[in-house]
Design a protein around this motif. Sequence first.
Motif, PDB file in Angstrom:
ATOM      1  N   VAL A  42      44.575  27.457  46.286  1.00 43.66           N
ATOM      2  CA  VAL A  42      43.521  28.024  46.863  1.00 43.66           C
ATOM      3  C   VAL A  42      42.954  29.144  45.673  1.00 43.66           C
ATOM      4  N   PHE A  43      41.713  28.769  45.256  1.00 43.48           N
ATOM      5  CA  PHE A  43      40.759  29.807  44.294  1.00 43.48           C
ATOM      6  C   PHE A  43      40.184  31.076  45.524  1.00 43.48           C
ATOM      7  N   SER A  44      40.296  31.656  45.258  1.00 42.59           N
ATOM      8  CA  SER A  44      39.554  33.095  46.214  1.00 42.59           C
ATOM      9  C   SER A  44      39.461  34.350  45.718  1.00 42.59           C
ATOM     10  N   PRO A  45      38.358  33.800  45.205  1.00 37.95           N
ATOM     11  CA  PRO A  45      37.540  35.360  44.667  1.00 37.95           C
ATOM     12  C   PRO A  45      37.649  36.130  44.744  1.00 37.95           C
ATOM     13  N   HIS A  46      38.299  36.643  45.878  1.00 37.24           N
ATOM     14  CA  HIS A  46      38.773  38.265  46.727  1.00 37.24           C
ATOM     15  C   HIS A  46      39.482  37.927  47.761  1.00 37.24           C
ATOM     16  N   VAL A  47      40.852  38.770  47.269  1.00 35.15           N
ATOM     17  CA  VAL A  47      41.821  39.126  48.193  1.00 35.15           C
ATOM     18  C   VAL A  47      40.731  39.150  49.734  1.00 35.15           C
ATOM     19  N   ASP A  48      41.101  38.076  51.117  1.00 35.14           N
ATOM     20  CA  ASP A  48      40.621  37.699  51.962  1.00 35.14           C
ATOM     21  C   ASP A  48      39.610  36.863  51.716  1.00 35.14           C
ATOM     22  N   ASP A  49      38.428  36.107  51.060  1.00 29.10           N
ATOM     23  CA  ASP A  49      37.884  35.222  51.039  1.00 29.10           C
ATOM     24  C   ASP A  49      39.082  33.839  51.638  1.00 29.10           C
ATOM     25  N   GLU A  50      40.180  33.467  51.030  1.00 31.06           N
ATOM     26  CA  GLU A  50      40.929  32.960  52.170  1.00 31.06           C
ATOM     27  C   GLU A  50      40.994  32.305  52.674  1.00 31.06           C
ATOM     28  N   VAL A  73      40.687  35.737  42.160  1.00 29.47           N
ATOM     29  CA  VAL A  73      40.669  35.745  41.178  1.00 29.47           C
ATOM     30  C   VAL A  73      39.651  36.712  40.334  1.00 29.47           C
ATOM     31  N   THR A  74      39.546  38.112  40.827  1.00 32.12           N
ATOM     32  CA  THR A  74      39.112  39.204  40.823  1.00 32.12           C
ATOM     33  C   THR A  74      39.963  40.460  41.348  1.00 32.12           C
ATOM     34  N   ASP A  75      39.791  41.301  40.800  1.00 33.37           N
ATOM     35  CA  ASP A  75      41.075  42.874  41.265  1.00 33.37           C
ATOM     36  C   ASP A  75      40.286  43.653  42.034  1.00 33.37           C
ATOM     37  N   GLY A  76      39.070  43.051  43.029  1.00 30.72           N
ATOM     38  CA  GLY A  76      38.493  43.182  44.307  1.00 30.72           C
ATOM     39  C   GLY A  76      38.173  44.844  43.668  1.00 30.72           C
ATOM     40  N   GLY A  77      37.405  45.458  42.771  1.00 26.90           N
ATOM     41  CA  GLY A  77      38.111  47.073  42.908  1.00 26.90           C
ATOM     42  C   GLY A  77      36.420  47.291  43.205  1.00 26.90           C
ATOM     43  N   LYS A  78      35.458  46.936  43.930  1.00 23.72           N
ATOM     44  CA  LYS A  78      33.910  47.242  44.302  1.00 23.72           C
ATOM     45  C   LYS A  78      33.450  47.285  45.457  1.00 23.72           C
ATOM     46  N   SER A  79      34.387  46.470  46.361  1.00 19.83           N
ATOM     47  CA  SER A  79      33.392  46.321  47.777  1.00 19.83           C
ATOM     48  C   SER A  79      34.039  47.181  48.837  1.00 19.83           C
ATOM     49  N   ASN A  80      34.386  48.250  48.259  1.00 18.57           N
ATOM     50  CA  ASN A  80      34.480  50.074  48.814  1.00 18.57           C
ATOM     51  C   ASN A  80      34.706  50.742  48.068  1.00 18.57           C
ATOM     52  N   ARG A  81      33.035  51.678  47.577  1.00 25.10           N
ATOM     53  CA  ARG A  81      33.315  52.675  46.895  1.00 25.10           C
ATOM     54  C   ARG A  81      33.930  54.100  47.655  1.00 25.10           C
ATOM     55  N   HIS A  82      34.838  54.144  48.789  1.00 23.84           N
ATOM     56  CA  HIS A  82      34.576  54.928  49.271  1.00 23.84           C
ATOM     57  C   HIS A  82      36.573  55.099  49.510  1.00 23.84           C
ATOM     58  N   VAL A  83      37.170  53.972  49.148  1.00 29.78           N
ATOM     59  CA  VAL A  83      39.488  53.833  49.182  1.00 29.78           C
ATOM     60  C   VAL A  83      39.072  54.095  47.173  1.00 29.78           C
ATOM     61  N   ASN A  84      40.061  55.056  46.716  1.00 35.46           N
ATOM     62  CA  ASN A  84      40.356  55.226  45.937  1.00 35.46           C
ATOM     63  C   ASN A  84      41.638  54.049  45.416  1.00 35.46           C
ATOM     64  N   ASP A 110      42.919  39.236  37.573  1.00 35.41           N
ATOM     65  CA  ASP A 110      42.357  40.396  37.676  1.00 35.41           C
ATOM     66  C   ASP A 110      41.401  40.486  37.327  1.00 35.41           C
ATOM     67  N   TYR A 111      39.950  39.390  37.111  1.00 35.00           N
ATOM     68  CA  TYR A 111      38.850  39.539  36.717  1.00 35.00           C
ATOM     69  C   TYR A 111      37.659  40.419  37.324  1.00 35.00           C
ATOM     70  N   PRO A 112      37.608  41.857  36.553  1.00 36.42           N
ATOM     71  CA  PRO A 112      36.429  42.647  37.053  1.00 36.42           C
ATOM     72  C   PRO A 112      35.294  41.259  38.110  1.00 36.42           C
ATOM     73  N   ASP A 113      36.188  42.841  39.387  1.00 38.80           N
ATOM     74  CA  ASP A 113      35.114  42.655  40.787  1.00 38.80           C
ATOM     75  C   ASP A 113      33.833  42.196  40.365  1.00 38.80           C
TER      76      ASP A 113
END
Length: 293
Positions: A42-50, A73-84, A110-113
């Motif tokens: 399963v190729f999942s662009p972001h955690v939770d897509d799967e 596929v991605t590092d998922g680092g852009k979906s919530n700017r309020h979380v460190n 870990d491709y850039p989100d």
Amino acid sequence: MKKLLVKVLNPLAIPLTKNILKSFYKGNLKVTNLEQLKNVVVFSPHVDDETIGLGGTIKKYTDQQTKVHVITVTDGGKSNRHVNNLSAMRKQELKVIQPILGISSLTFLDYPDGHVNQVQSSEDFIKVIEEFKPEIIYTTSFVDAHTDHTATAHLLADALKTANHQPKMVRQYEINCPVPPEFINCVIDITNENNAKQQAITYFKSQVIAFDGFILLSKLKSSIISKGPSIVETFIESSVADFINQSDLLKSNNLLDFSHDFKQANRSSTLLLAVFKNLERKRKIYRQLQNLS
């Protein structure tokens, strides 16, 4: 204000949504019997897509001892700017739900989100295919409101052009962009697996978006089957050759970015908009792809 409006409108919107979409999806398709396989990727662009797209199907596979390998596929680092440390948090969430769905292995590319469409090489995808040798590969759709989702599908198509191992088929799952029912050709009954799927979804606490629309749509789409399941996940199933040809057609027509065309299906109160926004444009694209088969 937005949350207040949703709370006020929901009692009116939800019954209307249910009636309209049950009728919209009404059909006579048969449930697809899940194959007895050794390996599925399963190729999942972001955690939770799967989990959103095929969490029930993953659980169904793993319950029958098929190994399911999820590639984030991605590092998922852009979906919530309020979380460190968002990327690390999302990876941990996936590790928590791994035993709930029975996932055999996790791989993080870990491709850039938000920038999968800038990845030039499909070499990482080829390595995954050669390592796990899946009989079926699942990926996000070519037609989706998030460019990471569409770019993931195109990278897979590029990889399959040169990979030595070839799966029996590719199935596209939907996330942001509901597939018109006439183009759905694979329906998996997840009635018994839905509790595990919903349990897994509760662990994605790093995300600010709602998930109730995805859950409701799985129930409403069951009307695509004349009799039987109450909850389903649906897919577009293609041969490898057709999947590659679809990618090539979309690229040649520069149909790669639908971020302004379609609406995300995550919220029940706006599910009708997600299904019907630019529906005829969506149908036109799918007809072009279908004609290649």
